[in-house]
Design a protein around this motif. Structure first.
Motif, PDB file in Angstrom:
ATOM      1  N   ILE A   5       0.836  -1.207   0.000  1.00  0.00           N
ATOM      2  CA  ILE A   5       0.000   0.000   0.000  1.00  0.00           C
ATOM      3  C   ILE A   5       0.867   1.251   0.000  1.00  0.00           C
ATOM      4  O   ILE A   5       0.619   2.208  -0.750  1.00  0.00           O
ATOM      5  CB  ILE A   5      -0.951  -0.009   1.210  1.00  0.00           C
ATOM      6  N   LEU A   6       1.905   1.258   0.837  1.00  0.00           N
ATOM      7  CA  LEU A   6       2.793   2.416   0.905  1.00  0.00           C
ATOM      8  C   LEU A   6       3.556   2.604  -0.403  1.00  0.00           C
ATOM      9  O   LEU A   6       3.734   3.735  -0.866  1.00  0.00           O
ATOM     10  CB  LEU A   6       3.770   2.252   2.074  1.00  0.00           C
ATOM     11  N   ALA A   7       3.996   1.499  -1.005  1.00  0.00           N
ATOM     12  CA  ALA A   7       4.707   1.599  -2.289  1.00  0.00           C
ATOM     13  C   ALA A   7       3.782   2.136  -3.378  1.00  0.00           C
ATOM     14  O   ALA A   7       4.182   2.987  -4.183  1.00  0.00           O
ATOM     15  CB  ALA A   7       5.263   0.228  -2.679  1.00  0.00           C
ATOM     16  N   GLY A   8       2.543   1.646  -3.406  1.00  0.00           N
ATOM     17  CA  GLY A   8       1.588   2.149  -4.385  1.00  0.00           C
ATOM     18  C   GLY A   8       1.243   3.604  -4.163  1.00  0.00           C
ATOM     19  O   GLY A   8       1.087   4.377  -5.125  1.00  0.00           O
ATOM     20  N   TRP A   9       1.134   4.013  -2.883  1.00  0.00           N
ATOM     21  CA  TRP A   9       0.836   5.412  -2.582  1.00  0.00           C
ATOM     22  C   TRP A   9       1.982   6.322  -2.979  1.00  0.00           C
ATOM     23  O   TRP A   9       1.778   7.406  -3.537  1.00  0.00           O
ATOM     24  CB  TRP A   9       0.538   5.559  -1.094  1.00  0.00           C
ATOM     25  N   ALA A  10       3.216   5.878  -2.717  1.00  0.00           N
ATOM     26  CA  ALA A  10       4.382   6.694  -3.050  1.00  0.00           C
ATOM     27  C   ALA A  10       4.551   6.836  -4.556  1.00  0.00           C
ATOM     28  O   ALA A  10       5.039   7.870  -5.034  1.00  0.00           O
ATOM     29  CB  ALA A  10       5.642   6.092  -2.432  1.00  0.00           C
ATOM     30  N   ALA A  11       4.162   5.823  -5.310  1.00  0.00           N
ATOM     31  CA  ALA A  11       4.364   5.838  -6.767  1.00  0.00           C
ATOM     32  C   ALA A  11       3.057   6.005  -7.522  1.00  0.00           C
ATOM     33  O   ALA A  11       2.972   5.643  -8.695  1.00  0.00           O
ATOM     34  CB  ALA A  11       5.058   4.548  -7.210  1.00  0.00           C
ATOM     35  N   GLN A  12       2.039   6.575  -6.875  1.00  0.00           N
ATOM     36  CA  GLN A  12       0.724   6.621  -7.508  1.00  0.00           C
ATOM     37  C   GLN A  12       0.723   7.499  -8.766  1.00  0.00           C
ATOM     38  O   GLN A  12       0.072   7.158  -9.761  1.00  0.00           O
ATOM     39  CB  GLN A  12      -0.319   7.122  -6.506  1.00  0.00           C
ATOM     40  N   LYS A  13       1.452   8.612  -8.751  1.00  0.00           N
ATOM     41  CA  LYS A  13       1.480   9.472  -9.929  1.00  0.00           C
ATOM     42  C   LYS A  13       2.128   8.752 -11.103  1.00  0.00           C
ATOM     43  O   LYS A  13       1.611   8.758 -12.225  1.00  0.00           O
ATOM     44  CB  LYS A  13       2.227  10.766  -9.612  1.00  0.00           C
ATOM     45  N   GLN A  14       3.283   8.125 -10.845  1.00  0.00           N
ATOM     46  CA  GLN A  14       3.956   7.387 -11.907  1.00  0.00           C
ATOM     47  C   GLN A  14       3.139   6.194 -12.364  1.00  0.00           C
ATOM     48  O   GLN A  14       3.116   5.853 -13.549  1.00  0.00           O
ATOM     49  CB  GLN A  14       5.337   6.920 -11.434  1.00  0.00           C
ATOM     50  N   LEU A  15       2.443   5.553 -11.406  1.00  0.00           N
ATOM     51  CA  LEU A  15       1.637   4.383 -11.748  1.00  0.00           C
ATOM     52  C   LEU A  15       0.481   4.760 -12.660  1.00  0.00           C
ATOM     53  O   LEU A  15       0.248   4.122 -13.693  1.00  0.00           O
ATOM     54  CB  LEU A  15       1.118   3.717 -10.477  1.00  0.00           C
ATOM     55  N   VAL A  16      -0.254   5.811 -12.309  1.00  0.00           N
ATOM     56  CA  VAL A  16      -1.395   6.239 -13.117  1.00  0.00           C
ATOM     57  C   VAL A  16      -0.926   6.711 -14.491  1.00  0.00           C
ATOM     58  O   VAL A  16      -1.506   6.353 -15.523  1.00  0.00           O
ATOM     59  CB  VAL A  16      -2.175   7.350 -12.392  1.00  0.00           C
ATOM     60  N   ARG A  17       0.133   7.498 -14.510  1.00  0.00           N
ATOM     61  CA  ARG A  17       0.643   8.004 -15.786  1.00  0.00           C
ATOM     62  C   ARG A  17       1.191   6.860 -16.636  1.00  0.00           C
ATOM     63  O   ARG A  17       0.980   6.802 -17.848  1.00  0.00           O
ATOM     64  CB  ARG A  17       1.730   9.042 -15.537  1.00  0.00           C
ATOM     65  N   GLY A  18       1.902   5.929 -15.984  1.00  0.00           N
ATOM     66  CA  GLY A  18       2.481   4.817 -16.742  1.00  0.00           C
ATOM     67  C   GLY A  18       1.431   3.889 -17.314  1.00  0.00           C
ATOM     68  O   GLY A  18       1.521   3.479 -18.470  1.00  0.00           O
ATOM     69  N   LEU A  19       0.398   3.572 -16.519  1.00  0.00           N
ATOM     70  CA  LEU A  19      -0.630   2.653 -16.995  1.00  0.00           C
ATOM     71  C   LEU A  19      -1.507   3.298 -18.071  1.00  0.00           C
ATOM     72  O   LEU A  19      -2.177   2.593 -18.818  1.00  0.00           O
ATOM     73  CB  LEU A  19      -1.506   2.201 -15.824  1.00  0.00           C
ATOM     74  N   SER A  20      -1.513   4.615 -18.142  1.00  0.00           N
ATOM     75  CA  SER A  20      -2.331   5.292 -19.167  1.00  0.00           C
ATOM     76  C   SER A  20      -1.522   5.672 -20.399  1.00  0.00           C
ATOM     77  O   SER A  20      -2.084   6.231 -21.348  1.00  0.00           O
ATOM     78  CB  SER A  20      -2.960   6.561 -18.577  1.00  0.00           C
ATOM     79  N   MET A  21      -0.215   5.387 -20.422  1.00  0.00           N
ATOM     80  CA  MET A  21       0.613   5.806 -21.552  1.00  0.00           C
ATOM     81  C   MET A  21       0.184   5.149 -22.854  1.00  0.00           C
ATOM     82  O   MET A  21       0.159   5.766 -23.901  1.00  0.00           O
ATOM     83  CB  MET A  21       2.090   5.489 -21.275  1.00  0.00           C
ATOM     84  N   GLY A  22      -0.160   3.864 -22.792  1.00  0.00           N
ATOM     85  CA  GLY A  22      -0.533   3.162 -24.010  1.00  0.00           C
ATOM     86  C   GLY A  22      -2.020   3.142 -24.277  1.00  0.00           C
ATOM     87  O   GLY A  22      -2.465   2.474 -25.190  1.00  0.00           O
ATOM     88  N   ALA A  23      -2.798   3.903 -23.506  1.00  0.00           N
ATOM     89  CA  ALA A  23      -4.245   3.837 -23.638  1.00  0.00           C
ATOM     90  C   ALA A  23      -4.764   4.725 -24.762  1.00  0.00           C
ATOM     91  O   ALA A  23      -5.799   4.455 -25.351  1.00  0.00           O
ATOM     92  CB  ALA A  23      -4.907   4.247 -22.320  1.00  0.00           C
ATOM     93  N   ILE A  24      -4.053   5.829 -25.040  1.00  0.00           N
ATOM     94  CA  ILE A  24      -4.527   6.803 -26.032  1.00  0.00           C
ATOM     95  C   ILE A  24      -3.477   6.944 -27.113  1.00  0.00           C
ATOM     96  O   ILE A  24      -2.308   7.196 -26.833  1.00  0.00           O
ATOM     97  CB  ILE A  24      -4.799   8.177 -25.385  1.00  0.00           C
TER      98      ILE A  24
END
Length: 283
Positions: free
Chosen positions: A263-282
């Motif tokens: 949970i802490l790792a996901g919270w710390a990297a949430q911006k990179q995670l959201v941006r990274g997972l959406s890179m190939g979406a559009i």
């Protein structure tokens, strides 16, 4: 004129009602999915008699007995093993996935579709089919119950998914930038490290976090390939299950502790995670 205004107002009202309904349904779904986690945390602070009771209890005097019992059973050592295996697996999978994804996206190899199919097909094999060969190999070379070898196995398991994720991120890199770097004389290593990686860093962070979570949560191989020295947290949590039923409070406390690093790792990297997972979406 009034008719047009009425139509516009009606359209806005309809959109507003749909938006409110969507928001309400979203919150209901979030609460439904979040409630088991909330109940787990709540049970961790209950006495065992209340946690094991059939009647749900929301108002009680919090105690830390479950957390104390979990730590007294050596949970810190199991957490350290899980962290070691997950970090090793993440480093291996990300390090190997970067050149593989680069070759499959920017410097296209022949029959790229066959290569991608081969990568992902390795994830279709059930773990029960490979655990016996792995057990015999590790036993023969004397590396059974070894946390470093377990981390290497996890890295190999996570590599196909990491390659697939990173390839979608690498495909988003504008080819004009790569061509300009090549014109300036950049070699392949410099092209990857200085040009491509800074552009796909959020995607790399997302892939690394996914690999870390997969390794942290793996249970089957950790149970069968370890016994004591390299035993990780998931099999340790299973050891709390008691046939008498008096284990819910301590199990909930231990599970809460085990979930905190992810949970802490996901919270710390949430911006990179959201941006990274959406890179190939559009496109």
């Amino acid at each position: 004129m009034n008719s047009r205004n009425d139509t516009t107002s009606s359209t806005r009202s309809t959109r507003s009602a749909r938006g409110a309904l969507t928001t309400l349904v979203t919150w209901i779904l979030v609460l439904i999915f979040f409630f088991p986690v909330f109940w787990m945390v709540l049970n961790g602070f209950k006495p065992e008699s209340l946690a094991s009771s059939v009647d749900p209890t929301f108002i009680f005097k919090p105690v830390t007995e479950g957390y104390q019992l979990a730590m007294d059973r050596g949970m810190a050592g199991y957490l350290q093993n899980s962290l070691t295996a997950a970090v090793i697996a993440t480093i291996i999978s990300v390090t190997l996935a970067i050149p593989a994804a680069y070759a499959l996206s920017i410097r296209r190899v022949k029959n790229v579709e066959n290569s991608l199919s081969f990568f992902i097909s390795t994830r279709f094999m059930p773990l029960a089919a490979i655990v016996l060969p792995l057990f015999m190999i590790f036993k023969t070379i004397g590396l059974l119950d070894n946390i470093y070898m377990l981390g290497i196995v996890y890295g190999a398991m996570n590599l196909p998914v990491t390659v697939w994720m990173m390839r979608s991120f690498f495909l988003e890199v504008p080819y004009e930038i790569i061509e300009a770097a090549r014109v300036d004389g950049a070699g392949m290593f410099r092209e990857i490290v200085r040009i491509v990686l800074p552009l796909v860093l959020p995607g790399v962070a997302a892939a690394a976090l996914i690999s870390f979570i997969f390794a942290w949560n793996e249970y089957f191989l950790a149970l069968l390939l370890t016994s004591s020295a390299a035993r990780t947290t998931p099999p340790f949590l299973g050891s709390f299950v008691d046939g008498r039923g008096q284990f819910l409070a301590v199990l909930s406390a231990a599970a809460t502790i085990a979930a905190l690093p992810v949970i802490l790792a996901g919270w710390a990297a949430q911006k990179q995670l959201v941006r990274g997972l959406s890179m190939g979406a559009i496109k």
